[in-house]
Motif scaffolding. Structure first.
Motif, PDB file in Angstrom:
ATOM      1  N   PHE A 125      -3.434 -21.068  51.888  1.00 42.10           N
ATOM      2  CA  PHE A 125      -3.956 -19.700  51.900  1.00 42.10           C
ATOM      3  C   PHE A 125      -4.255 -19.210  50.477  1.00 42.10           C
ATOM      4  O   PHE A 125      -5.209 -18.462  50.260  1.00 42.10           O
ATOM      5  CB  PHE A 125      -2.976 -18.758  52.595  1.00 42.10           C
ATOM      6  N   LEU A 126      -3.451 -19.643  49.522  1.00 41.64           N
ATOM      7  CA  LEU A 126      -3.696 -19.270  48.131  1.00 41.64           C
ATOM      8  C   LEU A 126      -4.977 -19.933  47.623  1.00 41.64           C
ATOM      9  O   LEU A 126      -5.774 -19.312  46.904  1.00 41.64           O
ATOM     10  CB  LEU A 126      -2.507 -19.683  47.264  1.00 41.64           C
ATOM     11  N   TYR A 129      -7.937 -18.079  48.883  1.00 42.27           N
ATOM     12  CA  TYR A 129      -8.205 -16.873  48.098  1.00 42.27           C
ATOM     13  C   TYR A 129      -8.886 -17.217  46.768  1.00 42.27           C
ATOM     14  O   TYR A 129      -9.831 -16.539  46.348  1.00 42.27           O
ATOM     15  CB  TYR A 129      -6.895 -16.127  47.834  1.00 42.27           C
ATOM     16  N   VAL A 205      -1.787 -13.290  51.538  1.00 43.82           N
ATOM     17  CA  VAL A 205      -1.338 -14.684  51.554  1.00 43.82           C
ATOM     18  C   VAL A 205       0.066 -14.806  52.133  1.00 43.82           C
ATOM     19  O   VAL A 205       0.327 -15.644  53.001  1.00 43.82           O
ATOM     20  CB  VAL A 205      -1.379 -15.286  50.131  1.00 43.82           C
TER      21      VAL A 205
END
Length: 231
Positions: A125-126, A129, A205
């Motif tokens: 998820f990081l 981003y 996140v």
């Protein structure tokens, strides 16, 4: 006529100086101008393709559209890629190449399956981003992405999760489940939540990571309990 003797120390220093020109200050080999140009050209093509696929969509985009965006000669494009399909796969693999070692690192240092899954989700998820433009392009072209998910680098990234699950089963720490199905479910959760996050204005996140872990390990009861604890 005077003859000057060669100073061995100076000769050695001169040789060292010559050798050091091929090495950077950090001890890494210096990249020659030709290699640097090739790397820059390839990156320019990938960046242009990302924009074109994002604007026009994979189906409508052409190689000519990509070349026009780069400003490079058409022959330069074909030095690196044979078709738009190859460029698209390279864009997918670029993310996988970056993400795979990070997931492997989490696999090696995590002590439990839940810890690994949490860290793997958070890492993914990081990355989503950090590289949001590329992921949004892939999201827009989800039909093509579904077809291209079998590229070697993407599959290798999936294998990191499957391997950890298999190791856990072999060690007797987990029931003899279908590791392939379980890893596919874990990846599916991350993929679908990631898609939804890309549509939102806020990118949470930690929230997405906790939701995914609770869903995988505890199902609806765990999600309900987590929601109650937030109140």
């Amino acid at each position: 006529m005077d003859t000057l003797e060669k100073d061995p120390a100076k000769g050695a220093a001169s040789q060292d100086s010559t050798d050091n020109r091929a090495v950077s200050e950090g001890g890494e080999p210096r990249i020659g101008k030709r290699e640097r140009t090739k790397a820059n050209n390839k990156e320019a093509i990938l960046n242009a393709a990302q924009e074109v696929f994002g604007e026009l969509g994979y189906g409508a985009a052409t190689v000519r559209d990509i070349i026009r965006k780069t400003g490079l000669a058409s022959g330069t494009f074909y030095n690196y890629f044979k078709s738009k399909e190859e460029v698209f796969e390279a864009l997918m693999d670029r993310g996988a190449l970056r993400l795979r070692p990070r997931i492997r690192e989490q696999r090696l240092k995590s002590k439990t399956l839940q810890e690994f899954i949490y860290n793997a989700y958070h890492t993914y998820f990081l990355d989503l981003y950090d590289d949001i433009a590329n992921y949004r392009m892939l999201q827009r072209n989800s039909g093509a992405v579904r077809v291209k998910m079998s590229t070697p680098e993407v599959l290798a990234g999936f294998d990191e999760i499957r391997k950890f699950i298999e190791e856990y089963i072999e060690a007797g720490k987990l029931a003899n489940l279908d590791a392939e199905f379980l890893s596919a479910a874990a990846i599916g959760i991350a993929s679908e939540l990631g898609d939804r996050m890309l549509m939102r204005d806020e990118f949470d996140v930690d929230g997405a990571t906790n939701f995914a872990v609770n869903l995988l390990f505890g199902g609806l009861p765990a999600l309900s309990e987590a929601a109650q604890n937030k109140k």
